[in-house]
Design a protein around this motif. Structure first.
Motif, PDB file in Angstrom:
ATOM      1  N   PRO A  96       0.831  -1.194   0.000  1.00 62.23           N
ATOM      2  CA  PRO A  96       0.000   0.000   0.000  1.00 62.23           C
ATOM      3  C   PRO A  96       0.870   1.250   0.000  1.00 62.23           C
ATOM      4  O   PRO A  96       1.962   1.246   0.559  1.00 62.23           O
ATOM      5  N   GLY A  97       0.389   2.290  -0.662  1.00 60.64           N
ATOM      6  CA  GLY A  97       1.092   3.561  -0.639  1.00 60.64           C
ATOM      7  C   GLY A  97       2.177   3.699  -1.691  1.00 60.64           C
ATOM      8  O   GLY A  97       2.765   4.754  -1.834  1.00 60.64           O
ATOM      9  N   LYS A  98       2.447   2.623  -2.422  1.00 62.20           N
ATOM     10  CA  LYS A  98       3.427   2.697  -3.505  1.00 62.20           C
ATOM     11  C   LYS A  98       2.697   3.036  -4.790  1.00 62.20           C
ATOM     12  O   LYS A  98       1.514   2.764  -4.945  1.00 62.20           O
ATOM     13  N   ARG A  99       3.427   3.606  -5.711  1.00 58.46           N
ATOM     14  CA  ARG A  99       2.860   3.888  -7.016  1.00 58.46           C
ATOM     15  C   ARG A  99       3.322   2.805  -7.981  1.00 58.46           C
ATOM     16  O   ARG A  99       4.512   2.506  -8.051  1.00 58.46           O
ATOM     17  N   TYR A 100       2.390   2.204  -8.684  1.00 63.48           N
ATOM     18  CA  TYR A 100       2.718   1.149  -9.632  1.00 63.48           C
ATOM     19  C   TYR A 100       2.340   1.583 -11.037  1.00 63.48           C
ATOM     20  O   TYR A 100       1.241   2.082 -11.268  1.00 63.48           O
ATOM     21  N   LEU A 101       3.260   1.409 -11.966  1.00 68.82           N
ATOM     22  CA  LEU A 101       2.994   1.679 -13.379  1.00 68.82           C
ATOM     23  C   LEU A 101       3.347   0.417 -14.145  1.00 68.82           C
ATOM     24  O   LEU A 101       4.285  -0.290 -13.785  1.00 68.82           O
ATOM     25  N   ASP A 102       2.608   0.145 -15.205  1.00 65.94           N
ATOM     26  CA  ASP A 102       2.954  -0.982 -16.066  1.00 65.94           C
ATOM     27  C   ASP A 102       3.199  -0.437 -17.461  1.00 65.94           C
ATOM     28  O   ASP A 102       2.291   0.121 -18.070  1.00 65.94           O
ATOM     29  N   TRP A 103       4.433  -0.547 -17.914  1.00 61.71           N
ATOM     30  CA  TRP A 103       4.790  -0.070 -19.245  1.00 61.71           C
ATOM     31  C   TRP A 103       4.699  -1.237 -20.211  1.00 61.71           C
ATOM     32  O   TRP A 103       5.405  -2.233 -20.046  1.00 61.71           O
ATOM     33  N   LYS A 104       3.818  -1.128 -21.191  1.00 61.40           N
ATOM     34  CA  LYS A 104       3.638  -2.170 -22.195  1.00 61.40           C
ATOM     35  C   LYS A 104       4.716  -2.017 -23.252  1.00 61.40           C
ATOM     36  O   LYS A 104       4.662  -1.103 -24.075  1.00 61.40           O
ATOM     37  N   LEU A 105       5.699  -2.880 -23.201  1.00 62.23           N
ATOM     38  CA  LEU A 105       6.820  -2.826 -24.137  1.00 62.23           C
ATOM     39  C   LEU A 105       7.086  -4.223 -24.673  1.00 62.23           C
ATOM     40  O   LEU A 105       7.005  -5.199 -23.930  1.00 62.23           O
ATOM     41  N   ASP A 106       7.416  -4.306 -25.943  1.00 56.76           N
ATOM     42  CA  ASP A 106       7.757  -5.605 -26.511  1.00 56.76           C
ATOM     43  C   ASP A 106       8.993  -6.155 -25.818  1.00 56.76           C
ATOM     44  O   ASP A 106       9.913  -5.411 -25.472  1.00 56.76           O
ATOM     45  N   ASP A 107       9.020  -7.467 -25.631  1.00 57.27           N
ATOM     46  CA  ASP A 107      10.162  -8.125 -25.011  1.00 57.27           C
ATOM     47  C   ASP A 107      11.230  -8.358 -26.073  1.00 57.27           C
ATOM     48  O   ASP A 107      10.993  -9.090 -27.032  1.00 57.27           O
TER      49      ASP A 107
END
Length: 140
Positions: A96-107
């Motif tokens: 909790p309290g963390k900021r999460y981002l998911d970057w959609k990038l090709d592997d």
């Protein structure tokens, strides 16, 4: 903010910690300097950084040849203000309290430098946006 340094801290996570997260960490270090604390890790780290990622970053003057894939730890997540995942799904522990981002990038795993360049360039744009948000330049 991370208590230790007062600087925002960012953790980049991908499965092998051999390509995308290594390039993102290198871009952030290169572009933000000492304004941000940078970590990277993988949920299933590879044996070595992807040679095509090393080559692609060398083309823009950034040397990541000495980096090694690292295992994702609970502590790394706990100590980071922003956790950015890149295609590792639900393997990143959530606090909790963390900021999460998911970057959609090709592997780029297993691909040549031609396939890695567009991923490298996309990461740079994302990192520049992140810096503007969490560690903007102040003063002249």
């Amino acid at each position: 903010m991370a208590e230790s340094s007062g600087k925002p801290s960012v953790l980049f996570v991908c499965v092998h910690n051999a390509g995308r997260s290594q390039m993102a960490a290198a871009w952030l270090t290169h572009l933000a300097g000492d304004r941000v604390e940078v970590r990277s890790a993988g949920s299933a780290p590879g044996d070595a950084v992807n040679p095509a990622a090393v080559e692609a970053m060398a083309e823009v003057g950034i040397d990541i040849s000495a980096e090694t894939p690292k295992i994702l730890t609970i502590d790394a997540v706990r100590e980071s203000d922003v956790c950015i995942t890149m295609g590792c799904g639900d393997t990143c522990p959530v606090f909790p309290g963390k900021r999460y981002l998911d970057w959609k990038l090709d592997d780029p795993a297993g691909q040549g430098v031609e396939a890695v360049r567009p991923v490298r360039d996309a990461i740079k744009v994302l990192v520049e946006g992140l810096i503007a948000e969490i560690a903007p330049r102040t003063g002249p």
